[in-house]
Design an enzyme around this catalytic site. Structure first.
Site, PDB file in Angstrom:
ATOM      1  N   TYR A 145     -55.237  37.854  61.428  1.00 23.69           N
ATOM      2  CA  TYR A 145     -54.891  37.681  62.845  1.00 23.69           C
ATOM      3  C   TYR A 145     -53.939  36.503  62.951  1.00 23.69           C
ATOM      4  O   TYR A 145     -54.187  35.447  62.357  1.00 23.69           O
ATOM      5  CB  TYR A 145     -56.156  37.417  63.669  1.00 23.69           C
ATOM      6  CG  TYR A 145     -55.927  37.088  65.131  1.00 23.69           C
ATOM      7  CD1 TYR A 145     -56.196  35.806  65.623  1.00 23.69           C
ATOM      8  CD2 TYR A 145     -55.459  38.046  66.017  1.00 23.69           C
ATOM      9  CE1 TYR A 145     -55.986  35.493  66.962  1.00 23.69           C
ATOM     10  CE2 TYR A 145     -55.254  37.743  67.359  1.00 23.69           C
ATOM     11  CZ  TYR A 145     -55.520  36.466  67.824  1.00 23.69           C
ATOM     12  OH  TYR A 145     -55.306  36.162  69.149  1.00 23.69           O
ATOM     13  N   ASP A 240     -49.713  31.437  57.375  1.00 21.77           N
ATOM     14  CA  ASP A 240     -50.315  31.120  58.673  1.00 21.77           C
ATOM     15  C   ASP A 240     -51.538  30.243  58.400  1.00 21.77           C
ATOM     16  O   ASP A 240     -52.611  30.748  58.066  1.00 21.77           O
ATOM     17  CB  ASP A 240     -50.697  32.405  59.415  1.00 21.77           C
ATOM     18  CG  ASP A 240     -51.353  32.081  60.746  1.00 21.77           C
ATOM     19  OD1 ASP A 240     -51.649  33.032  61.509  1.00 21.77           O
ATOM     20  OD2 ASP A 240     -51.603  30.896  61.024  1.00 21.77           O
ATOM     21  N   LYS A 268     -55.070  24.500  65.912  1.00 23.22           N
ATOM     22  CA  LYS A 268     -56.477  24.045  65.829  1.00 23.22           C
ATOM     23  C   LYS A 268     -56.613  22.559  65.516  1.00 23.22           C
ATOM     24  O   LYS A 268     -56.359  21.711  66.359  1.00 23.22           O
ATOM     25  CB  LYS A 268     -57.235  24.931  64.853  1.00 23.22           C
ATOM     26  CG  LYS A 268     -57.294  26.406  65.321  1.00 23.22           C
ATOM     27  CD  LYS A 268     -58.029  27.289  64.353  1.00 23.22           C
ATOM     28  CE  LYS A 268     -57.900  28.750  64.723  1.00 23.22           C
ATOM     29  NZ  LYS A 268     -58.763  29.155  65.833  1.00 23.22           N
TER      30      LYS A 268
HETATM   31  P1  KE4 Z   1     -54.206  30.435  69.118  1.00 26.31           P
HETATM   32  O1  KE4 Z   1     -53.063  31.067  69.881  1.00 26.31           O
HETATM   33  O2  KE4 Z   1     -55.561  31.086  69.473  1.00 26.31           O
HETATM   34  O3  KE4 Z   1     -54.239  28.917  69.186  1.00 26.31           O
HETATM   35  O4  KE4 Z   1     -54.000  30.728  67.540  1.00 26.31           O
HETATM   36  C1  KE4 Z   1     -53.869  32.077  67.128  1.00 26.31           C
HETATM   37  C2  KE4 Z   1     -54.219  32.165  65.660  1.00 26.31           C
HETATM   38  C3  KE4 Z   1     -53.195  32.264  64.743  1.00 26.31           C
HETATM   39  N1  KE4 Z   1     -53.448  32.330  63.412  1.00 26.31           N
HETATM   40  C4  KE4 Z   1     -54.720  32.283  62.945  1.00 26.31           C
HETATM   41  C5  KE4 Z   1     -54.963  32.358  61.467  1.00 26.31           C
HETATM   42  C6  KE4 Z   1     -55.810  32.178  63.850  1.00 26.31           C
HETATM   43  O5  KE4 Z   1     -57.080  32.148  63.367  1.00 26.31           O
HETATM   44  C7  KE4 Z   1     -55.562  32.114  65.226  1.00 26.31           C
HETATM   45  C8  KE4 Z   1     -56.690  32.024  66.250  1.00 26.31           C
HETATM   46  N2  KE4 Z   1     -58.006  32.186  65.732  1.00 26.31           N
HETATM   47  C9  KE4 Z   1     -59.015  32.677  66.647  1.00 26.31           C
HETATM   48  C10 KE4 Z   1     -60.329  32.761  65.868  1.00 26.31           C
HETATM   49  N3  KE4 Z   1     -60.488  33.999  65.197  1.00 26.31           N
HETATM   50  C11 KE4 Z   1     -59.138  31.839  67.882  1.00 26.31           C
HETATM   51  C12 KE4 Z   1     -60.334  32.156  68.757  1.00 26.31           C
HETATM   52  C13 KE4 Z   1     -59.957  32.933  69.981  1.00 26.31           C
HETATM   53  O6  KE4 Z   1     -59.102  33.826  69.884  1.00 26.31           O
HETATM   54  O7  KE4 Z   1     -60.545  32.624  71.030  1.00 26.31           O
END
Ligand code: KE4
Length: 435
Positions: A145, A240, A268
């Site tokens: 993701y 990523d 994060k």
């Molecule tokens: P954000 O846009 O949520 O800050 O980051 C997206 C993203 C990009 N790349 C990786 C590897 C990620 O894990 C994420 C976001 N992770 C999720 C957890 N599976 C955030 C939790 C959520 O979507 O509320």
């Protein structure tokens, strides 16, 4: 059952004003059922909900809170910064400070652009890769993701050539054509896709350790194979590291594996809990980003002074205390070891994948090396386990396809509590709790 009356009331009201009652889907407990818990405050390893219940936190806001909640290093930096107002929309010194820290910590980053979320970082990195190479297609991996921009909401089509299909309404078919999917860990699949799309692929983007299909650590040779094939084919390799950055080591997975991508995306931990993302890499690539170069990308709150204060405090602490990574690894190993002992005693044999301070317990006895393996896990059993842990005051991730994050605030005593809860939860869901 612990009392969650106020969470129920708040969730009831929230659903009138927010889609699904939440601002990010996974929080709604859809995968595990029940009422999502409304957290009122957090400190150290604990979350405190609206009904006065406390929980040992194994999510840590999905990664950012590596030092636990409300660590004074970060809270003091934010309290100080607030006095100077919230946002200038101009350059300011903390942007230079955080960029200096990031380039010192992340081996492949020579220049970096600050943004406001991981999604913005990955979306921009793909645009940059396309602009820099003049090619349109990208390769991603099933189960990874990279945030919610259109290019990534594409799942492998049924077609043998892994043509993408939108995984969400609203993503145009045209976008799907440029996103190709391979299975995680399968270098041959990547080679076949490249052969079928010769000189059309701008970038390969990957989570160097997966966290979004649960924790999966690929063989180093696979990542090295991607590096080699990208060098041979003029394709940019994008790690990523939104999850793994500053989590697995000061320099993230690329430091741990000793493999340098062309671009890295971050999020994060980088913001210490505030909304921050970033993308960075080699100077000659990053100098293609506006205003230095032609690839446009902008943001009103990018480099926001309060968020930068939190991020600088977090990164400076991690930079100055590299020993915490060994502590985090030892704590996580302690938890995993106790889980294994529990399963031996209960004659269970579920799969645990872990690395550094990331781990997942899969409700399958098969090994989990890719998304298809992860999908074999028993999601109903997982849901029961999740609630059994919640009832015992341990906040587990509300989805089988997520990873747990350990913070420095989890002591050996907390690890014992988590292990005891794990034993009781496994026993309860298997109804084999000895008298
Ligand atoms: P954000 O846009 O949520 O800050 O980051 C997206 C993203 C990009 N790349 C990786 C590897 C990620 O894990 C994420 C976001 N992770 C999720 C957890 N599976 C955030 C939790 C959520 O979507 O509320």
């Amino acid at each position: 059952m612990h009392n969650i009356v106020k969470s129920r009331q708040l969730f009831e009201k929230a659903q009138h004003y927010l889609p699904g009652g939440v601002n990010s889907p996974v929080r709604a407990f859809k995968a595990v059922g029940g009422t999502p818990i409304f957290i009122k405050a957090a400190k150290g390893p604990y979350l405190y909900d609206e009904d006065g219940n406390s929980y040992l936190d194994l999510i840590n806001a999905w990664g950012p809170m590596i030092l636990g909640h409300a660590h004074e290093v970060v809270t003091e930096a934010v309290a100080k910064a607030i006095k100077d107002s919230f946002s200038f929309g101009t350059p300011h010194r903390k942007e230079v400070e955080i960029a200096t820290l990031i380039t010192a910590m992340v081996p492949s980053i020579e220049k970096v652009r600050m943004v406001n979320a991981g999604t913005e970082a990955t979306m921009s990195a793909i645009r940059l890769a396309r602009g820099y190479t003049g090619k349109d297609k990208i390769i991603k991996f099933e189960g990874c993701y990279h945030g919610h921009s259109d290019a990534f909401l594409i799942e492998a089509g049924s077609g043998a050539i892994t043509m993408g299909v939108p995984s969400s309404p609203g993503v145009p078919g045209g976008t799907a054509r440029d996103t190709l999917n391979a299975s995680y860990g399968n270098l041959q699949a990547v080679e076949e896709i490249i052969a079928k799309n010769k000189d059309q692929i701008a970038a390969i983007i990957i989570e160097p350790v997966s966290g979004n299909m649960g924790c999966i650590v690929p063989p180093r040779a696979f990542l090295q194979g991607l590096r080699t094939i990208c060098d041979q084919e003029g394709i940019l390799l994008i790690f990523d590291e939104v999850m793994t950055g500053f989590r697995l080591a000061r320099g993230g997975a690329q430091e741990l594996f000793g493999i340098l991508p062309d671009l890295t995306t971050l999020g994060k931990i980088i913001g210490g809990g505030m909304p921050v993302g970033a993308y960075g890499g080699k100077k000659e690539i990053m100098d293609f980003v506006s205003p230095a170069g032609p690839v446009f990308q902008a943001g009103t709150l990018s480099g926001n002074p309060i968020a930068m204060a939190a991020g600088c405090a977090m990164l400076r602490y991690l930079y100055e205390h590299p020993a915490i990574y060994r502590l985090l690894e030892d704590t996580t190993q302690n938890i995993v070891n106790q889980f294994q002992i529990n399963m031996e005693q209960l004659e269970l044999n579920y799969t645990i994948n872990h690395i550094g301070s990331m781990f997942s317990l899969f409700f399958t006895e098969n090994e989990v090396k890719d998304f298809k393996d992860a999908q074999k896990a028993d999601k109903v059993l997982f849901g029961k386990y999740f609630h059994a842990m919640l009832q015992q005051g341990v906040y587990w991730a509300p989805s089988q396809f997520e990873v747990l994050f350990v913070s420095t605030e989890i002591t050996p005593q907390h690890a014992d509590q988590i292990a005891e809860a794990n034993y009781k939860a496994l026993a309860a869901i298997h109804e084999c709790l000895e008298d």
